[in-house]
Write an enzyme that holds these catalytic residues in place. Structure first.
Site, PDB file in Angstrom:
ATOM      1  N   LYS A  10       0.849  -1.193   0.000  1.00  0.00           N
ATOM      2  CA  LYS A  10       0.000   0.000   0.000  1.00  0.00           C
ATOM      3  C   LYS A  10       0.884   1.242   0.000  1.00  0.00           C
ATOM      4  O   LYS A  10       1.874   1.312   0.717  1.00  0.00           O
ATOM      5  CB  LYS A  10      -0.908   0.013   1.231  1.00  0.00           C
ATOM      6  CG  LYS A  10      -2.047  -0.980   1.178  1.00  0.00           C
ATOM      7  CD  LYS A  10      -2.998  -0.846   2.355  1.00  0.00           C
ATOM      8  CE  LYS A  10      -3.923   0.314   2.209  1.00  0.00           C
ATOM      9  NZ  LYS A  10      -5.006   0.344   3.213  1.00  0.00           N
TER      10      LYS A  10
ATOM     11  N   GLU B  35     -18.718  -8.411  10.574  1.00  0.00           N
ATOM     12  CA  GLU B  35     -19.716  -7.733  11.393  1.00  0.00           C
ATOM     13  C   GLU B  35     -20.651  -8.715  12.102  1.00  0.00           C
ATOM     14  O   GLU B  35     -21.043  -8.497  13.256  1.00  0.00           O
ATOM     15  CB  GLU B  35     -20.533  -6.770  10.529  1.00  0.00           C
ATOM     16  CG  GLU B  35     -19.740  -5.601   9.972  1.00  0.00           C
ATOM     17  CD  GLU B  35     -19.060  -5.908   8.645  1.00  0.00           C
ATOM     18  OE1 GLU B  35     -18.430  -5.001   8.081  1.00  0.00           O
ATOM     19  OE2 GLU B  35     -19.161  -7.064   8.183  1.00  0.00           O
TER      20      GLU B  35
ATOM     21  N   ARG C 215     -25.137  -5.219   7.997  1.00  0.00           N
ATOM     22  CA  ARG C 215     -24.668  -6.545   7.596  1.00  0.00           C
ATOM     23  C   ARG C 215     -24.825  -7.577   8.718  1.00  0.00           C
ATOM     24  O   ARG C 215     -24.647  -8.765   8.497  1.00  0.00           O
ATOM     25  CB  ARG C 215     -23.197  -6.460   7.174  1.00  0.00           C
ATOM     26  CG  ARG C 215     -22.913  -5.338   6.193  1.00  0.00           C
ATOM     27  CD  ARG C 215     -21.496  -5.349   5.694  1.00  0.00           C
ATOM     28  NE  ARG C 215     -21.366  -6.263   4.559  1.00  0.00           N
ATOM     29  CZ  ARG C 215     -20.215  -6.530   3.939  1.00  0.00           C
ATOM     30  NH1 ARG C 215     -19.101  -5.978   4.376  1.00  0.00           N
ATOM     31  NH2 ARG C 215     -20.170  -7.351   2.925  1.00  0.00           N
TER      32      ARG C 215
END
Length: 620
Positions: free
Chosen positions: A284, A370, A398
């Site tokens: 990244k 979640e 979710r």
């Protein structure tokens, strides 16, 4: 920003993937360098997601070079890393408008481009959707290839593994690219390993492997020897055989920044049959040192000077609601070791960095899971602890079944700190916290509070944490407070609002942080202003009193009107046969696009001017 062709001569030759595929392969390295430079200059000028895109430059170029997009489907998971994809698919000249009002969508979006096959914003959906597309293509007799790019964070979600389990079972042609940017590029990711991945992906190797299985399967001793040898080799060169256990042919890991190695490997994998997984290692922030060193800080950035290499500091002196939550969390844990804080991979966004360092034994980042986060909290509550689930409004969607099945039915004392309630701004439709009051209000046993300022937020967190009668939600917005003075922490009386201003004829019932805007309208109209505090249970005594002493009511909330807090007021009035006209002000029945928070509120009539106009129009 200057889009000078002389600065990006090769990039200007690749405005679309069709033009990109006309370039000779030896030009791809130069193209990647120019694309990385263009991304740096454009995002620093306009703001947006940054570090992830820098890490996928070579992968994006290689995929569009090898695959016949848009006929072949390229699906990005989440979409933070898709800026290079947008630049290469005809949107280069509009990239400066990304995440802005009426500009490019922050993530891949079907209505924006034929190259955006799946609209995304939340993680871990790519493989499921891609598998459905692969089945559809096979049934239609199309020789279409399907590629899903998913990150090492997104693949932690159960949905991704559910999809892989299915894909490995039904054996349709699909390639999953695992973009792993958390690992450093170690010894096994070099020229030798890239060559090995190239060989393993070749059709000749696949043919020999399958052929040898058939020929030697009748010779038990040799079959067992081959099996053991293969397992030993994999234990040396392959990090995990998990994906092959799920039915995928695993290739990698390879260097995700070696453009030529990627192209050669993808060419082989494009003609491979069945479920394939290519594991690449990327970095990244690749190519920009500050982002390489701190990719979390540089994940999404405001406008900045790329030559200085630091991000501008937030000039506001007021704390964010996330930091208010984080400070309250630390202060509570200091004298209560029963507190357990849970986040689904949103430590920074939810203001939990300090807490995670000071109280690591009481902190749990469950990754992008979640559903697990909520049921894990249920287990902690049953075990006698006090779980606090810090979660964004749109991410809690979710885990809706778990909220009902594992928390509410059992009436467990779990505190949900629901961040990003209401308009979030630049991330657009997938992240606007428009629905939480509606989808939570209908659940039995649930207490729901909406603070009007940062001090109220502290008081509500304290109240919810010490409430043992069942689950509690404290719902607060993205952004900063208004500079409210802090009071002593003490529990609020359950289901009681507070009158901020008395007036005549009209009463305004406000839920949440639109109170300052409502106050300006109330002053202009000489109306009564109420900070309702509780969405559930409602202050029915106060509502009855206001109905008897006023001619009309207005409810205000930053949630969809349908099923929201105002709907709760309507239901109470009808149930009690109280006859009074009511105007509900809130979010309309449509998905709200990207833009600045104040811009969107103004467009929707949720600023003070809009609220006043709406009420006056209704009254007259």
């Amino acid at each position: 920003m200057n889009l000078d062709i002389n600065q990006y001569p090769t990039l200007f030759l690749a405005e679309t993937p069709i033009e990109l595929r006309k370039l000779p392969q030896d030009k791809l390295l130069i193209l990647c360098e120019e694309l990385r430079k263009f991304l740096l200059n454009s995002v620093s000028f306009s703001s947006g997601h940054f570090a992830s895109g820098l890490g996928t430059i070579e992968l994006t170029v290689a995929l569009h070079y090898v695959y016949n997009t848009p006929f072949d489907y390229l699906i990005w998971d989440v979409g933070h890393q898709a800026y290079p994809h947008k630049i290469l698919t005809g949107r280069r000249n509009n990239i400066l408008t990304i995440r802005q009002r009426n500009g490019l969508h922050p993530f891949p979006f079907r209505d924006e481009s034929e190259y955006d096959i799946l609209s995304v914003g939340h993680s871990s959906t790519s493989i499921s959707a891609g598998l459905g597309m692969a089945v559809a293509a096979k049934h239609e007799g199309l020789n279409r290839r399907i590629v899903c790019v998913i990150g090492d964070g997104a693949i932690t979600a159960g949905m991704a593994f559910e999809a892989m389990n299915h894909a490995g079972d039904i054996k349709y042609d699909i390639l999953v690219v695992l973009n792993d940017n958390e690992m450093s590029i170690s010894e096994n990711v070099g020229a030798l390993n890239n060559h090995l991945a190239y060989l393993l992906s070749c059709k000749l190797y696949s043919t020999l492997r399958e052929g040898s299985k058939k020929v030697l399967s009748s010779i038990p001793a040799i079959k067992e020897l081959i099996k053991r040898t293969q397992a030993h080799i994999k234990s040396i060169i392959i990090p995990s055989t998990l994906f092959e256990k799920l039915g995928f042919n695993y290739i990698g890991p390879i260097d995700g920044h070696d453009i030529y190695g990627l192209v050669n490997t993808l060419k082989n994998m494009r003609i491979s049959k069945g479920a394939q997984l290519l594991h690449i290692i990327t970095q990244k922030g690749r190519g920009y040192k500050p982002a390489e060193k701190d990719p979390i800080t540089w994940h999404a950035v405001p406008k900045f000077d790329p030559h200085i290499g630091t991000l501008p500091k937030n000039c506001t002196s007021y704390p964010t609601y996330s930091s208010i939550f984080g400070d309250w969390l630390c202060a509570t844990a200091a004298h209560d070791d029963k507190l357990m804080a849970i986040t689904p991979a949103m430590r920074e966004g939810s203001g939990m960095v300090k807490f995670s360092r000071q109280y690591p034994r009481q902190y749990f980042d469950v990754a992008i899971a979640e559903q697990h986060a909520v049921t894990f909290a249920a287990g902690l509550a049953i075990g006698g602890y006090k779980p606090v689930v810090a979660i964004y409004s749109t991410f809690l969607q979710r885990a809706y079944d778990q909220v009902i099945h594992d928390i509410a039915i059992q009436n467990l004392p779990v505190l949900f700190a629901v961040d990003r309630g209401g308009i979030v701004g630049a991330d657009g439709q997938t992240h606007q916290g428009a629905f939480d009051l509606s989808y939570l209000r209908c659940i039995p046993n649930m207490v729901i509070m909406a603070p009007s300022d940062e001090n109220e937020c502290r008081l509500m967190l304290y109240t919810g944490y010490h409430y043992q009668g069942g689950p509690v939600v404290v719902r607060y917005p993205r952004g900063t407070g208004i500079g409210a003075n802090f009071s002593e922490l003490k529990p609020l009386p359950l289901g009681k609002g507070i009158v901020r201003q008395w007036g005549k004829n009209l009463a305004i019932l406000n839920f949440g942080t639109l109170l300052p805007q409502a106050a300006l309208a109330a002053q202009e109209l000489r109306a009564t202003l109420v900070d309702m505090r509780f969405v559930k249970p409602l202050d029915e005594v106060l509502i009855s009193e206001l109905t008897n002493t006023h001619q009309s009511l207005v409810t205000i909330e930053e949630n969809v009107i349908m099923g929201g807090a105002g709907s709760g007021v309507n239901e109470f009035l009808m149930r009690q046969r109280l006859k009074i006209p009511v105007l509900n002000i809130g979010l309309p029945d449509r998905f709200i696009p990207q833009g600045g928070q104040e811009e969107i509120r103004s467009d929707l009539g949720l600023d003070s001017v809009g609220i006043l106009k709406n009420i006056v129009r209704w009254l007259t």
